[in-house]
Design a protein around this motif. Structure first.
Motif, PDB file in Angstrom:
ATOM      1  N   THR A 275      22.117 -13.037 -15.080  1.00  0.00           N
ATOM      2  CA  THR A 275      21.487 -12.021 -14.230  1.00  0.00           C
ATOM      3  C   THR A 275      22.448 -11.709 -13.073  1.00  0.00           C
ATOM      4  OG1 THR A 275      20.396 -13.738 -12.923  1.00  0.00           O
ATOM      5  CG2 THR A 275      19.114 -12.778 -14.735  1.00  0.00           C
ATOM      6  N   ILE A 276      22.114 -10.649 -12.354  1.00  0.00           N
ATOM      7  CA  ILE A 276      22.945 -10.305 -11.187  1.00  0.00           C
ATOM      8  C   ILE A 276      22.052 -10.121  -9.952  1.00  0.00           C
ATOM      9  CG2 ILE A 276      24.876  -9.252 -12.415  1.00  0.00           C
ATOM     10  CD1 ILE A 276      23.608  -6.487 -11.914  1.00  0.00           C
ATOM     11  N   SER A 277      22.658 -10.343  -8.794  1.00  0.00           N
ATOM     12  CA  SER A 277      21.981 -10.065  -7.513  1.00  0.00           C
ATOM     13  C   SER A 277      22.732  -8.921  -6.846  1.00  0.00           C
ATOM     14  CB  SER A 277      22.025 -11.288  -6.611  1.00  0.00           C
ATOM     15  OG  SER A 277      21.287 -12.339  -7.209  1.00  0.00           O
ATOM     16  N   LEU A 278      21.948  -8.017  -6.246  1.00  0.00           N
ATOM     17  CA  LEU A 278      22.581  -6.802  -5.710  1.00  0.00           C
ATOM     18  C   LEU A 278      22.231  -6.565  -4.239  1.00  0.00           C
ATOM     19  CD1 LEU A 278      21.071  -6.038  -8.712  1.00  0.00           C
ATOM     20  CD2 LEU A 278      22.763  -4.246  -8.539  1.00  0.00           C
ATOM     21  N   GLY A 279      23.168  -5.953  -3.537  1.00  0.00           N
ATOM     22  CA  GLY A 279      22.948  -5.514  -2.157  1.00  0.00           C
ATOM     23  C   GLY A 279      23.280  -4.042  -2.055  1.00  0.00           C
ATOM     24  N   VAL A 280      22.462  -3.323  -1.261  1.00  0.00           N
ATOM     25  CA  VAL A 280      22.635  -1.866  -1.152  1.00  0.00           C
ATOM     26  C   VAL A 280      22.648  -1.487   0.332  1.00  0.00           C
ATOM     27  CG1 VAL A 280      21.478   0.358  -1.598  1.00  0.00           C
ATOM     28  CG2 VAL A 280      21.446  -1.439  -3.350  1.00  0.00           C
ATOM     29  N   CYS A 281      23.543  -0.592   0.697  1.00  0.00           N
ATOM     30  CA  CYS A 281      23.530  -0.099   2.084  1.00  0.00           C
ATOM     31  C   CYS A 281      23.977   1.357   2.114  1.00  0.00           C
ATOM     32  CB  CYS A 281      24.435  -0.964   2.954  1.00  0.00           C
ATOM     33  SG  CYS A 281      24.522  -0.402   4.660  1.00  0.00           S
ATOM     34  N   GLN A 282      23.062   2.218   2.620  1.00  0.00           N
ATOM     35  CA  GLN A 282      23.437   3.631   2.768  1.00  0.00           C
ATOM     36  C   GLN A 282      24.204   3.793   4.072  1.00  0.00           C
ATOM     37  OE1 GLN A 282      20.267   6.500   2.323  1.00  0.00           O
ATOM     38  NE2 GLN A 282      21.474   8.124   3.294  1.00  0.00           N
ATOM     39  N   LEU A 283      25.293   4.532   4.006  1.00  0.00           N
ATOM     40  CA  LEU A 283      26.122   4.752   5.193  1.00  0.00           C
ATOM     41  C   LEU A 283      25.336   5.591   6.207  1.00  0.00           C
ATOM     42  CD1 LEU A 283      28.920   4.212   6.322  1.00  0.00           C
ATOM     43  CD2 LEU A 283      29.798   6.125   4.985  1.00  0.00           C
ATOM     44  N   HIS A 284      25.418   5.205   7.488  1.00  0.00           N
ATOM     45  CA  HIS A 284      24.764   5.987   8.551  1.00  0.00           C
ATOM     46  C   HIS A 284      25.678   5.980   9.781  1.00  0.00           C
ATOM     47  CE1 HIS A 284      23.624   2.246  10.569  1.00  0.00           C
ATOM     48  NE2 HIS A 284      23.328   1.786   9.367  1.00  0.00           N
ATOM     49  N   PRO A 285      25.446   6.860  10.741  1.00  0.00           N
ATOM     50  CA  PRO A 285      26.395   6.985  11.860  1.00  0.00           C
ATOM     51  C   PRO A 285      26.581   5.694  12.660  1.00  0.00           C
ATOM     52  CG  PRO A 285      24.948   8.878  11.777  1.00  0.00           C
ATOM     53  CD  PRO A 285      24.414   7.917  10.765  1.00  0.00           C
ATOM     54  N   GLY A 286      25.615   4.771  12.570  1.00  0.00           N
ATOM     55  CA  GLY A 286      25.745   3.494  13.295  1.00  0.00           C
ATOM     56  C   GLY A 286      26.826   2.595  12.702  1.00  0.00           C
ATOM     57  N   ILE A 287      27.251   2.879  11.483  1.00  0.00           N
ATOM     58  CA  ILE A 287      28.314   2.066  10.863  1.00  0.00           C
ATOM     59  C   ILE A 287      29.647   2.739  11.205  1.00  0.00           C
ATOM     60  CG2 ILE A 287      29.254   1.158   8.693  1.00  0.00           C
ATOM     61  CD1 ILE A 287      26.427   1.187   7.544  1.00  0.00           C
ATOM     62  N   THR A 288      30.455   2.037  11.984  1.00  0.00           N
ATOM     63  CA  THR A 288      31.629   2.712  12.554  1.00  0.00           C
ATOM     64  C   THR A 288      32.925   2.456  11.797  1.00  0.00           C
ATOM     65  OG1 THR A 288      31.848   0.871  14.055  1.00  0.00           O
ATOM     66  CG2 THR A 288      30.706   2.832  14.907  1.00  0.00           C
ATOM     67  N   ASN A 289      32.919   1.512  10.878  1.00  0.00           N
ATOM     68  CA  ASN A 289      34.125   1.338  10.055  1.00  0.00           C
ATOM     69  C   ASN A 289      33.732   0.826   8.669  1.00  0.00           C
ATOM     70  OD1 ASN A 289      33.955  -1.585  10.284  1.00  0.00           O
ATOM     71  ND2 ASN A 289      34.676  -1.271  12.373  1.00  0.00           N
ATOM     72  N   TYR A 290      34.646   0.975   7.734  1.00  0.00           N
ATOM     73  CA  TYR A 290      34.290   0.650   6.344  1.00  0.00           C
ATOM     74  C   TYR A 290      34.068  -0.852   6.160  1.00  0.00           C
ATOM     75  CZ  TYR A 290      38.696  -1.434   4.730  1.00  0.00           C
ATOM     76  OH  TYR A 290      39.749  -2.291   4.527  1.00  0.00           O
ATOM     77  N   GLU A 291      34.779  -1.660   6.997  1.00  0.00           N
ATOM     78  CA  GLU A 291      34.613  -3.115   6.869  1.00  0.00           C
ATOM     79  C   GLU A 291      33.167  -3.499   7.175  1.00  0.00           C
ATOM     80  OE1 GLU A 291      37.100  -1.737   8.680  1.00  0.00           O
ATOM     81  OE2 GLU A 291      38.980  -2.860   8.408  1.00  0.00           O
ATOM     82  N   SER A 292      32.578  -2.869   8.200  1.00  0.00           N
ATOM     83  CA  SER A 292      31.208  -3.266   8.536  1.00  0.00           C
ATOM     84  C   SER A 292      30.222  -2.718   7.497  1.00  0.00           C
ATOM     85  CB  SER A 292      30.861  -2.910   9.977  1.00  0.00           C
ATOM     86  OG  SER A 292      30.286  -1.673  10.055  1.00  0.00           O
ATOM     87  N   TRP A 293      30.551  -1.595   6.847  1.00  0.00           N
ATOM     88  CA  TRP A 293      29.722  -1.079   5.732  1.00  0.00           C
ATOM     89  C   TRP A 293      29.713  -2.118   4.596  1.00  0.00           C
ATOM     90  CZ3 TRP A 293      31.357   3.628   2.239  1.00  0.00           C
ATOM     91  CH2 TRP A 293      30.259   4.076   1.514  1.00  0.00           C
ATOM     92  N   LEU A 294      30.899  -2.660   4.340  1.00  0.00           N
ATOM     93  CA  LEU A 294      31.050  -3.666   3.287  1.00  0.00           C
ATOM     94  C   LEU A 294      30.293  -4.956   3.660  1.00  0.00           C
ATOM     95  CD1 LEU A 294      32.646  -3.834   0.628  1.00  0.00           C
ATOM     96  CD2 LEU A 294      34.645  -4.549   1.924  1.00  0.00           C
TER      97      LEU A 294
END
Ligand SMILES: Nc1nc2c(ncn2[C@@H]2O[C@H](COP(=O)(O)OP(=O)(O)OP(=O)(O)O)[C@@H](O)[C@H]2O)c(=O)[nH]1
Length: 339
Positions: A275-294
């Motif tokens: 099986t797999i476990s998943l995480g999801v995050c939609q980008l929004h203006p509060g996320i200021t760099n790609y590292e923090s999105w990741l």
């Protein structure tokens, strides 16, 4: 013709016949005035068969309307013009006899069109000079293919044939920057195989590899063309979904999770299920760099692990986690939709 000019003509024709290039001279009605040995040898059409006749009546497979346009504009401009093999590989379709450039079915050609003046000073004829550039074309094509292969190798994960981490992360940066300009919805999914160490320990590393490969194949089939999938680490994958909200992403993640859950990976007669476990995050203006999105997407993935695995967690813009069941309004209808 006087004796002197006949002698000149005789000398000139010998030069033309010994050129390692095709020479064709036409008048404005495309009647052939000169057709040298090169043209005879490669076309199989002798001087007797073609002299004084319209070129297009005798030679087959010529790009007639293109060549007529080219000739007409050369007469208009009263200057030389060219046709390169890169734009049009051949004008006269000659078989390729050269042993060095084996592999090419026909002769690659460059062509020069030179308008010719008669004794009255008028442009009345045109000279087509055909050069065999098969060796150059073959080498250039080979180099281009090698470069394409090298590029493919440098961005592709060998086991899964998905993008490797380096290239996938470059795509993530690009998509993040694209979002800063366009503000279209964009969602990141990270997922990881559950208890994968057990798979390796129980069935061996080769079987583990087969599981990773199967999951990559499932991702490839489940994602849309525009979604960007990569192998992030050993048994961790990332998928960027441009133009997609977290809610819309649920259809993809749940279909993926179920397909993996149902897949039987058979290695040496043994069936392996994971099986797999998943995480999801939609980008929004509060996320200021790609590292923090990741990081935020990864933290949602680890929330799925903590909650018992084989599930999806969504990181909301307010920093709270929600599970798929709480995020989707009518879970029964949702489940019917994804099958
Ligand atoms: N066969 C195979 N195994 C790999 C590869 N890359 C990483 N692994 C293994 O994947 C395993 C990952 O184990 P862990 O990080 O402990 O996680 P896990 O066992 O999946 O447990 P959870 O993630 O907590 O569910 C390690 O045993 C790695 O050796 C690979 O390319 N092939």
């Amino acid at each position: 013709m006087s004796d002197i000019s006949l002698a000149d003509f005789h000398l000139t024709m010998q030069v033309l016949d010994h050129l390692d290039a095709g020479i064709v001279i036409l008048d404005k009605n495309y009647n052939v005035y000169a057709w040298n040995t090169f043209m005879q040898a490669y076309s199989g059409i002798s001087t007797d068969q073609i002299m004084g006749k319209p070129l297009f009546d005798v030679v087959e497979n010529l790009p007639e309307s293109w060549l007529k346009n080219k000739i007409s504009s050369t007469f208009k401009l009263r200057m030389r013009s060219f046709s390169a093999w890169e734009d049009r590989p051949w004008v006269f379709k000659f078989s390729n006899f050269s042993p060095i450039s084996g592999g090419a079915d026909f002769m690659y050609q460059n062509m020069t069109l030179t308008p010719l003046k008669s004794l009255t000073g008028e442009y009345t004829h045109i000279c087509l000079t055909i050069t065999d550039v098969t060796d150059i074309a073959k080498n250039k094509n080979h180099l281009r293919e090698s470069n394409e292969q090298l590029t493919h190798l440098s961005i592709t994960d060998r086991l899964t044939q998905l993008y490797n981490r380096g290239h996938w992360e470059n795509c993530l940066v690009e998509e993040f920057e694209h979002y800063q300009q366009m503000h279209q919805p964009m969602t990141l999914v990270m997922f990881d195989i559950d208890h994968f160490k057990n798979v390796n320990d129980t069935y061996g590393h080769v079987a583990g590899d087969a599981v990773i490969k199967t999951i990559a194949d499932i991702v490839r089939k489940a994602k849309r063309q525009s979604d960007i999938a990569g192998r992030y680490g050993g048994e961790e994958f990332g998928v960027i979904l441009p133009g997609t909200t977290a809610d819309m992403t649920s259809y993809f993640t749940e279909r993926l999770r179920k397909k993996v859950e149902r897949a039987n990976v058979v290695v040496d007669g043994k069936t392996i299920n994971v099986t797999i476990s998943l995480g999801v995050c939609q980008l929004h203006p509060g996320i200021t760099n790609y590292e923090s999105w990741l990081e935020q997407t990864d933290s949602a993935l680890y929330e799925s692990k903590n909650k018992g695995r084989n599930q999806t967690t969504i990181m909301q813009a307010n920093g709270k986690f929600t599970s798929l069941a709480t995020n989707v309004k009518n879970i029964n209808e949702f489940n019917r939709n994804i099958g």
